[in-house]
Design an enzyme around this catalytic site. Sequence first.
Site, PDB file in Angstrom:
ATOM      1  N   ASP A   3       0.850  -1.201   0.000  1.00 26.15           N
ATOM      2  CA  ASP A   3       0.000   0.000   0.000  1.00 26.15           C
ATOM      3  C   ASP A   3       0.877   1.241   0.000  1.00 26.15           C
ATOM      4  O   ASP A   3       1.867   1.311   0.738  1.00 26.15           O
ATOM      5  CB  ASP A   3      -0.911  -0.012   1.239  1.00 26.15           C
ATOM      6  CG  ASP A   3      -2.111   0.903   1.067  1.00 26.15           C
ATOM      7  OD1 ASP A   3      -3.249   0.410   1.014  1.00 26.15           O
ATOM      8  OD2 ASP A   3      -1.900   2.141   0.973  1.00 26.15           O
TER       9      ASP A   3
ATOM     10  N   ILE B  48       2.073   0.535  -6.362  1.00 30.19           N
ATOM     11  CA  ILE B  48       1.874  -0.554  -7.339  1.00 30.19           C
ATOM     12  C   ILE B  48       2.449  -0.199  -8.707  1.00 30.19           C
ATOM     13  O   ILE B  48       2.608  -1.064  -9.559  1.00 30.19           O
ATOM     14  CB  ILE B  48       0.387  -0.963  -7.480  1.00 30.19           C
ATOM     15  CG1 ILE B  48      -0.480   0.208  -7.933  1.00 30.19           C
ATOM     16  CG2 ILE B  48      -0.129  -1.580  -6.190  1.00 30.19           C
ATOM     17  CD1 ILE B  48      -1.892  -0.200  -8.364  1.00 30.19           C
TER      18      ILE B  48
ATOM     19  N   SER C 262     -10.160   5.901  -5.457  1.00 33.47           N
ATOM     20  CA  SER C 262     -11.513   5.338  -5.429  1.00 33.47           C
ATOM     21  C   SER C 262     -12.646   6.354  -5.327  1.00 33.47           C
ATOM     22  O   SER C 262     -13.807   5.954  -5.273  1.00 33.47           O
ATOM     23  CB  SER C 262     -11.617   4.353  -4.250  1.00 33.47           C
ATOM     24  OG  SER C 262     -11.549   5.049  -3.018  1.00 33.47           O
TER      25      SER C 262
ATOM     26  N   THR D 220     -15.830  -2.648 -10.071  1.00 27.58           N
ATOM     27  CA  THR D 220     -16.979  -1.956  -9.476  1.00 27.58           C
ATOM     28  C   THR D 220     -18.194  -2.012 -10.402  1.00 27.58           C
ATOM     29  O   THR D 220     -18.046  -2.112 -11.634  1.00 27.58           O
ATOM     30  CB  THR D 220     -16.604  -0.474  -9.211  1.00 27.58           C
ATOM     31  OG1 THR D 220     -17.791   0.266  -8.933  1.00 27.58           O
ATOM     32  CG2 THR D 220     -15.932   0.175 -10.415  1.00 27.58           C
ATOM     33  N   ASP D 221     -19.386  -1.866  -9.821  1.00 25.82           N
ATOM     34  CA  ASP D 221     -20.605  -1.795 -10.639  1.00 25.82           C
ATOM     35  C   ASP D 221     -20.631  -0.525 -11.488  1.00 25.82           C
ATOM     36  O   ASP D 221     -21.391  -0.435 -12.461  1.00 25.82           O
ATOM     37  CB  ASP D 221     -21.867  -1.903  -9.766  1.00 25.82           C
ATOM     38  CG  ASP D 221     -22.010  -0.798  -8.721  1.00 25.82           C
ATOM     39  OD1 ASP D 221     -21.124   0.072  -8.611  1.00 25.82           O
ATOM     40  OD2 ASP D 221     -23.038  -0.813  -8.000  1.00 25.82           O
ATOM     41  N   GLU D 222     -19.808   0.462 -11.111  1.00 27.49           N
ATOM     42  CA  GLU D 222     -19.826   1.731 -11.851  1.00 27.49           C
ATOM     43  C   GLU D 222     -19.339   1.570 -13.290  1.00 27.49           C
ATOM     44  O   GLU D 222     -19.590   2.426 -14.131  1.00 27.49           O
ATOM     45  CB  GLU D 222     -18.997   2.792 -11.124  1.00 27.49           C
ATOM     46  CG  GLU D 222     -19.553   3.084  -9.743  1.00 27.49           C
ATOM     47  CD  GLU D 222     -19.067   4.377  -9.127  1.00 27.49           C
ATOM     48  OE1 GLU D 222     -18.723   5.306  -9.871  1.00 27.49           O
ATOM     49  OE2 GLU D 222     -19.041   4.448  -7.891  1.00 27.49           O
TER      50      GLU D 222
ATOM     51  N   TYR E  18     -13.269   8.216 -12.819  1.00 25.49           N
ATOM     52  CA  TYR E  18     -13.012   7.068 -11.928  1.00 25.49           C
ATOM     53  C   TYR E  18     -13.518   5.782 -12.584  1.00 25.49           C
ATOM     54  O   TYR E  18     -12.782   4.795 -12.709  1.00 25.49           O
ATOM     55  CB  TYR E  18     -13.707   7.274 -10.569  1.00 25.49           C
ATOM     56  CG  TYR E  18     -13.867   5.978  -9.788  1.00 25.49           C
ATOM     57  CD1 TYR E  18     -12.755   5.335  -9.232  1.00 25.49           C
ATOM     58  CD2 TYR E  18     -15.122   5.379  -9.621  1.00 25.49           C
ATOM     59  CE1 TYR E  18     -12.888   4.130  -8.533  1.00 25.49           C
ATOM     60  CE2 TYR E  18     -15.270   4.177  -8.922  1.00 25.49           C
ATOM     61  CZ  TYR E  18     -14.146   3.563  -8.381  1.00 25.49           C
ATOM     62  OH  TYR E  18     -14.276   2.375  -7.702  1.00 25.49           O
TER      63      TYR E  18
ATOM     64  N   LYS F 211     -11.505   2.438 -13.938  1.00 31.48           N
ATOM     65  CA  LYS F 211     -11.781   1.090 -13.435  1.00 31.48           C
ATOM     66  C   LYS F 211     -12.195   0.166 -14.591  1.00 31.48           C
ATOM     67  O   LYS F 211     -11.826  -1.009 -14.613  1.00 31.48           O
ATOM     68  CB  LYS F 211     -12.883   1.116 -12.359  1.00 31.48           C
ATOM     69  CG  LYS F 211     -12.495   1.781 -11.053  1.00 31.48           C
ATOM     70  CD  LYS F 211     -11.364   1.079 -10.306  1.00 31.48           C
ATOM     71  CE  LYS F 211     -11.764  -0.264  -9.752  1.00 31.48           C
ATOM     72  NZ  LYS F 211     -10.686  -0.851  -8.905  1.00 31.48           N
TER      73      LYS F 211
HETATM   74  P1  NAD Z   1      -9.873   3.145  -0.478  1.00 29.26           P
HETATM   75  O1  NAD Z   1      -9.736   4.446  -1.187  1.00 29.26           O
HETATM   76  O2  NAD Z   1     -10.416   3.144   0.907  1.00 29.26           O
HETATM   77  O3  NAD Z   1      -8.453   2.412  -0.410  1.00 29.26           O
HETATM   78  C1  NAD Z   1      -7.588   2.369  -1.504  1.00 29.26           C
HETATM   79  C2  NAD Z   1      -6.228   1.939  -0.995  1.00 29.26           C
HETATM   80  O4  NAD Z   1      -5.333   1.870  -2.112  1.00 29.26           O
HETATM   81  C3  NAD Z   1      -5.619   2.929   0.007  1.00 29.26           C
HETATM   82  O5  NAD Z   1      -5.104   2.225   1.118  1.00 29.26           O
HETATM   83  C4  NAD Z   1      -4.497   3.603  -0.780  1.00 29.26           C
HETATM   84  O6  NAD Z   1      -3.397   4.006   0.032  1.00 29.26           O
HETATM   85  C5  NAD Z   1      -4.111   2.487  -1.731  1.00 29.26           C
HETATM   86  N1  NAD Z   1      -3.453   3.018  -2.946  1.00 29.26           N
HETATM   87  C6  NAD Z   1      -3.879   4.033  -3.739  1.00 29.26           C
HETATM   88  N2  NAD Z   1      -2.992   4.231  -4.733  1.00 29.26           N
HETATM   89  C7  NAD Z   1      -2.012   3.309  -4.577  1.00 29.26           C
HETATM   90  C8  NAD Z   1      -0.820   3.004  -5.299  1.00 29.26           C
HETATM   91  N3  NAD Z   1      -0.468   3.698  -6.391  1.00 29.26           N
HETATM   92  N4  NAD Z   1      -0.053   1.986  -4.859  1.00 29.26           N
HETATM   93  C9  NAD Z   1      -0.390   1.268  -3.752  1.00 29.26           C
HETATM   94  N5  NAD Z   1      -1.497   1.536  -3.019  1.00 29.26           N
HETATM   95  C10 NAD Z   1      -2.292   2.539  -3.435  1.00 29.26           C
HETATM   96  O7  NAD Z   1     -10.731   2.228  -1.455  1.00 29.26           O
HETATM   97  P2  NAD Z   1     -11.800   1.107  -1.090  1.00 29.26           P
HETATM   98  O8  NAD Z   1     -13.105   1.739  -0.897  1.00 29.26           O
HETATM   99  O9  NAD Z   1     -11.237   0.227  -0.049  1.00 29.26           O
HETATM  100  O10 NAD Z   1     -11.859   0.329  -2.486  1.00 29.26           O
HETATM  101  C11 NAD Z   1     -11.023  -0.801  -2.729  1.00 29.26           C
HETATM  102  C12 NAD Z   1     -11.286  -1.276  -4.143  1.00 29.26           C
HETATM  103  O11 NAD Z   1     -12.666  -1.594  -4.298  1.00 29.26           O
HETATM  104  C13 NAD Z   1     -10.964  -0.231  -5.215  1.00 29.26           C
HETATM  105  O12 NAD Z   1     -10.366  -0.884  -6.294  1.00 29.26           O
HETATM  106  C14 NAD Z   1     -12.336   0.324  -5.592  1.00 29.26           C
HETATM  107  O13 NAD Z   1     -12.345   0.769  -6.918  1.00 29.26           O
HETATM  108  C15 NAD Z   1     -13.210  -0.899  -5.387  1.00 29.26           C
HETATM  109  N6  NAD Z   1     -14.608  -0.583  -5.090  1.00 29.26           N
HETATM  110  C16 NAD Z   1     -14.928   0.128  -3.967  1.00 29.26           C
HETATM  111  C17 NAD Z   1     -16.261   0.359  -3.676  1.00 29.26           C
HETATM  112  C18 NAD Z   1     -16.693   1.109  -2.438  1.00 29.26           C
HETATM  113  O14 NAD Z   1     -17.892   1.266  -2.225  1.00 29.26           O
HETATM  114  N7  NAD Z   1     -15.779   1.576  -1.595  1.00 29.26           N
HETATM  115  C19 NAD Z   1     -17.269  -0.105  -4.540  1.00 29.26           C
HETATM  116  C20 NAD Z   1     -16.898  -0.815  -5.668  1.00 29.26           C
HETATM  117  C21 NAD Z   1     -15.565  -1.071  -5.923  1.00 29.26           C
END
Ligand code: NAD
Length: 339
Positions: A38, A65, A88, A128-130, A152, A156
């Site tokens: 992370d 990453i 996100s 994501t559903d988006e 966004y 995705k």
């Molecule tokens: P979040 O924003 O809470 O966490 C994202 C994490 O990724 C953070 O810890 C951040 O430090 C890390 N990160 C960002 N850029 C990075 C990089 N370049 N290298 C390494 N780490 C990095 O997001 P979330 O809500 O936990 O979502 C997780 C996944 O689920 C995402 O891929 C998001 O698209 C997907 N998602 C989330 C939701 C939702 O409702 N939260 C819904 C559908 C899909």
Amino acid sequence: MSQTRILVTGGAGFIGSHYVRTLLGPQGPGDVSVTVLDAFTYAANPASLDEVQDHPGFRLVVGDICDARLVDGLMAEHDHVVHFAAESHVDRSLVDAGDFVRTNVLGTQVLLDAALRHGVGTFVHVSTDEVYGSIPTGSCTEEQPLDPNSPYAASKAASDLLALVYHRSHGLDVRVTRCSNNYGHHQYPEKIIPLFVTRLLDGHKVPLYGDGLHVRDWLHVDDHVRAVELVRTRGRAGEVYNIGGGSELTNRQLTQLLLDACGADWDRVEYVTDRKGHDRRYSVDWTKARTELGYTPRRTLAEGLAETVAWYREHRAWWQNARTAPAPAAAATAGTAPC
Ligand code: NAD
């Protein structure tokens, strides 16, 4: 017993940290070790990993990453990848899409290339559903063409298709999940539920977009991480699995529930100009996850929301520090590398 070594990207964020705490917790499979990779952007919180910090199967790597050398080294040591790391938040992508393309698209490609080079067993890509865009009635199956409406969602969609193509072109065992809106504790207070709850608890007003009639299907993060684990362990290579929560609400209905839970009235709600390109309704058909994997959401919205509000009430330090918490000392940082 040999352990499955899982690399979890974004494991210090909202959903990723739930996944890690679950895997290494008392209900976890017991035969796994976990490395979190992370970058600790604003959305991560070191305290979200406190529970697993001393677990013998846990390791934290602070890094990006997009850092191909770092990722290559890590990939050589792991059997599976569960890829949560992303920028996100839709609103931020409307202000500046650069980090979204960099992390979500290029970062995913760096991971996929390294996974391919090292013959990683399974790569679960969390989408994501988006990516489907808005659907006025009915629900999107996994065959629905992607039609994203925000930077966004477009980033995705790009990473989702890229991941699937690494299966089609190269035979990498990629599995993609497309889930609806998650809620639960440990979520950075910018998305609607933690934003509204923390503002209400602090006595502030909450901003409701447009007419408040946008519809989302709410999925408790516990159900989501259980589904991700089902996909990792029982899913099929090259397949997409929709994951829904079965709790559709307009944002107005959700606001009413949050006001009730926080003991506040509608005079605390401020209608604000709608978000650009705001999708009216998302809905996924998760029949495939149910029939193939035995997935069904277990948490009811009433119980899950009550628990979430109680957690924010009792964990002020977590969210008040969220904006300022420093990243942990780099355990194996190779510096941030541009993709
Ligand atoms: P979040 O924003 O809470 O966490 C994202 C994490 O990724 C953070 O810890 C951040 O430090 C890390 N990160 C960002 N850029 C990075 C990089 N370049 N290298 C390494 N780490 C990095 O997001 P979330 O809500 O936990 O979502 C997780 C996944 O689920 C995402 O891929 C998001 O698209 C997907 N998602 C989330 C939701 C939702 O409702 N939260 C819904 C559908 C899909």
